[in-house]
Enzyme design. Sequence first.
Site, PDB file in Angstrom:
ATOM      1  CG  ASP A  11      44.035  43.417  38.905  1.00 29.90           C
ATOM      2  OD1 ASP A  11      44.350  44.473  38.329  1.00 29.90           O
ATOM      3  OD2 ASP A  11      44.681  42.927  39.839  1.00 29.90           O
ATOM      4  CG  ASP A  42      46.674  40.758  43.664  1.00 34.56           C
ATOM      5  OD1 ASP A  42      46.554  41.821  43.012  1.00 34.56           O
ATOM      6  OD2 ASP A  42      47.226  40.702  44.769  1.00 34.56           O
ATOM      7  CG  ASP A 100      47.937  44.788  39.464  1.00 40.78           C
ATOM      8  OD1 ASP A 100      48.099  45.969  39.110  1.00 40.78           O
ATOM      9  OD2 ASP A 100      47.662  44.456  40.625  1.00 40.78           O
TER      10      ASP A 100
END
Length: 788
Positions: free
Chosen positions: A680, A676, A477
């Site tokens: 996700d 995080d 990410d």
Amino acid sequence: MAEHSHDHHDHSSHDHDRQKNGDKADGPKAKDPVCGMFVTIRPEARSREQGGETFYFCSDNCVAKFEADPWFYASGNAAKLGKRAPKGTQWTCPMHPEIVRDAPGACPICGMALEPMVPSDEPSPELTDFTLRMWISAAAAVPLVILTMGGLVGLPVRDWIGHQASVWLEFVLATPIVLWAALPFFQRGLDSLRNRSPNMWTLISLGVGAAYLYSLVATFLPGVFPEQYRMGGTVGTYYEASVVIVALIFVGQVLELRARERTGDAIRALMDLAPKTARRILADGSEYDAPLENVVAGDLLRVRPGDSVPVDAEVVAGHSAVDESMITGEPVPVEKVSGDKVTGGTINKNGTLAIRATAVGADTVLSQIVEMVAGARRSRAPIQGLADRVSAIFVPTVVGVAVLAFLAWLFLGPNPAFVFAIAAAVSVLIIACPCALGLATPISITTAAGRGAQAGVLVKDAEALEHMARVDTLIVDKTGTLTEGKPKLTDVVGLGDLTEADVLRFAASLERGSEHPLAEAIVEGARSRGVKPENVTGFEAVTGKGVTGKVSGQTVALGNAALMQMAGIAVEAAEANADALRADGKTAMFVAVDGTLAGIVAVADPIKETTAAAIRDLHAQGLKVIMATGDNQRTAQAVAAKLGIDEVRAGMLPEGKKALIDDLRAKGAKIAMAGDGVNDAPALAAADVGIAMGTGADVAVESAGLTLLGGDLTGIVRARKLAIGTLGNIKQNLFFAFVYNAAGVPIAAGILYPVFGVVLSPMIAAAAMSMSSVSVIANALRLRRLKL
């Protein structure tokens, strides 16, 4: 959404009262507004007043539900929820999803504990049971070891109380452990034979059973053993071996079950994002907090500053910024006005919103993410233990050797042939007992977890380490993983006569009174550069465009090109500057003073200092790096270009990231996912191994197999080294566990007797078994010195 179940005990009590009173049906009846049952109206009947009307209830539980939300039930709104039959929990094996049961238990194929198919707050019954059995087994193992081995360390307890008394004490201590604590082992071992799928439980049950039965015969019928099996007229017993094996196997099982149990923490962390109540607005304008499960589509709700949005809804009044990082992963809150959609679980930052519920219960985006995480956890087959793979061949081989040894001694051995035959078969089973096999993986994982923690890598389970050693694709990410996750002022560009400090002073002065999400970054940037904001008069926020006001008597505007156009200020000459900033992944805002363009301020989420080096190291390890982010394509490309990332997927929602992983896996990729945010979590759970940045959301940490403390991406490089080292260590342990057995089995069977006249007694067999355990533990401890 919670079911409207009612208290069965209270209902049965009420029915009992009716029967006691002759079950008379005379008198009017009223319908319980909570559960729909009909109640005979009597003076003693449970009742409550609401809106000038009396309502009657069948149970105290229904009364409590009514009192929590009287309008909901009195208005008949509860009927909109419809009748829903409670869905019973079903259980499945993570390794064999075709196994589905209505109750917890063990998989008949591999013996692994079954897991609930749907998210559950209930603790694992298997873990609770095994933990109790582990402690009781350990409590018996300690005195047994002291009793049998105490003489070696200066505690000759056996000499103090006498040999015969010691044997009886061993029998008393070992019997409840073997017959009660180890019962699940025997049940699974029996299942493995019944289903023709030999596994670790087959060996454990045969080994423990053989050691215990041999000891029973030695205790009660010592006379059947030949002289060479007797020492001082008595035959040695191996109660302590059977109990220590049981205790050690339980330790390994509890470690594994605890790791699997933490999957449920991810579900609970997700569920906790939604508030327990929602503030309902009634037609007369009054408001009250209603239980979340009583909210139905169409309800009008109030969301105050700092509150979580209770359900998916549409804004009908008000203006605020909403933190949607739960869904998008992006740190910048999004402004919401009438007509905009809001998502349950997101956080309202500053203004007050009135919203109309559009999706509730299982239909909300948050509920769908919960189900996605649970589904990804169920669908991913866990590590197929090397121990089980070898056991599939080893178990039948050992049993076959024991049978052959028994027959060979029976027909070819000296007298008493039957006793020699029994002893040889028992020795084979004892030496093959997989004590070290049960330790091989847990002891390495435990040691590796400690080593990893020293290096900032938290390990959740063995599965994650095995997969991490074999991944070839890493998906990351952007926000909070590659970047710091908090917007900062990056550039101040002076245009015309004003200095950069003046431009920043005007901008920070305006933003100090603003509720705009980027305002904090500008104000903090001015403070860190020693620029002091001034007082503002006539402050006005223009939704979606920017802010205006007077600073030191001068009219100042700060915002996008649309705001400048509205104020009649030309920005064409500065567009090139703004585009250059945007191409670098920054948000550019124009500053105008007294109708003239004065400068540009830019805000961005900075890339972490260690990220570029970490990406280079990952490439050196042969990993392909893909960035999957909810951010826009332009910003994502700008970040990727700086870092040399192989592939970019922008504008991705949670289901998109999970779909990307599913697509790559279908093409044969072995995938690690680092992230995080809550957004996700489904992808972290779906990947071969999920890596959570420790600075992120709890749910991301719980959904991942590995967690990097401090969110340093270089931790992935360390995690990879740890994984490769641990996997190699487990393989070495399994080799030690089997090599002693492989060498000892033919000796135990009597292969040396024709040449050397040597018979391996069960005592030596037990010593060889213990030696393999010592080797495994010593080898696993080498991981403490692994260089990361």
